[in-house]
Design an enzyme around this catalytic site. Sequence first.
Site, PDB file in Angstrom:
ATOM      1  CB  CYS A   1      39.613  12.731 -10.224  1.00  0.00           C
ATOM      2  SG  CYS A   1      38.680  14.304 -10.982  1.00  0.00           S
TER       3      CYS A   1
ATOM      4  CG  HIS B   1      41.222  12.825 -15.335  1.00  0.00           C
ATOM      5  ND1 HIS B   1      41.117  11.482 -15.254  1.00  0.00           N
ATOM      6  CD2 HIS B   1      40.665  14.016 -14.794  1.00  0.00           C
ATOM      7  CE1 HIS B   1      40.664  12.008 -13.516  1.00  0.00           C
ATOM      8  NE2 HIS B   1      40.710  13.428 -13.833  1.00  0.00           N
TER       9      HIS B   1
ATOM     10  CB  CYS C   1      43.824  17.299  -7.713  1.00  0.00           C
ATOM     11  SG  CYS C   1      43.816  17.807  -9.381  1.00  0.00           S
TER      12      CYS C   1
END
Length: 392
Positions: A88, A341, A372
């Site tokens: 991510c 996302h 995160c």
Amino acid sequence: MFVDGVRTPFGRSGPKGLYAETRADDLVVRVIRELMRRNPGLPPERVDEVAIAATTQIGDQGLTIGRSAAVLAGLPKTVPGYAVDRMCAGAMTAVTNVAGGIAFGAYDVAIAGGVEHMGRHPMGEGVDPNPRFLSESLVDGSALIMGMTAENLHDRYPEITRRRADAYAVASQEKVAKAYADGRIQQDLVPTAARKAAEGWGLATEDEPPRPGTTMEGLAGLKTPFRAHGRVTAGNAAGLNDGATGCVVAAADVTAELGLTAKMRLVSYAFAGVDPEVMGVGPIPSTERALRLAGLGIGDIGLIEINEAFAVQVLAFLGHFGIADDDPRVNPYGGAIAFGHPLASSGVRLMTQLARQFGERPDVRYGITTMCVGMGMGGTVIWENPAWEGAK
């Protein structure tokens, strides 16, 4: 210096999504071309590096996508490029990598960003986890399923109830709807052509994932797919999405030389590891470290852009630092629960939104972008506002 950032509108993954039949590398090309168009003072040959992140680096997200996208975008073939993977935090890492090169003197100007087409390449596609992870109890079995890690966070923080997570999600949707209504988001979106065989060509001009009008009652009826009677739902978590982001990063003197406008100055950054089964707490130690490196405290931070992979993960971060769930410093335009996302691309979305807020808030000196990261990590970048009124 963070000079400029843009992104494609984000789409929902799947056969009906905006980009179902659009290549991932073409999304990156659109972003790079828009960055060059918006910054005519930047000669293409002055770009020293192109760093593009993707979590699943196969197919149209493979072939060293930073280099291949640079060539496809029409940059001179003398401009090198490479690919980045920190799940991510891929785009965030691309930015910190090139910023470090600039600080060292190896680069003057670089383009950094990320892409994820989760419709074409679901997270984990082609992955072969080493059996020792489980056979030697290196991680809990839930560590490899992001939704389960969020349920684990609810266990660790029982005060973060499903209702509280849902309330945070509703607020995120409402803030995104308001930001769109106020024209805050559209300025950094690049209209992107998308084709479907059955429908022909279309133009994506706004994000597809937001669900304006989301209510607590509506969220209460959603299933908990990761655990029976759990607390994580599709409504209080980011979805599966497609999209690309990019930004121009440059040395301060070169920014001035080329007549570019610096929107943010990078102050410090940090990445940190945590137990993979509770990866959502990652932004806590990474933020503590970044603050320590900068000689700052959380009270010095006037704006916080935190990626909303799951509501519980954001609420755990806020609770740790004594910040209220509805603190206006946090994600003023809303977050990933509404926007979406697309994994490796999201770090630059956070930066682009913070840069926009800095321009509107000369009373704020420092802001952070934090998130995160899968496999148990967190990443945080601290930025300074060049428009801060105290600098005059």
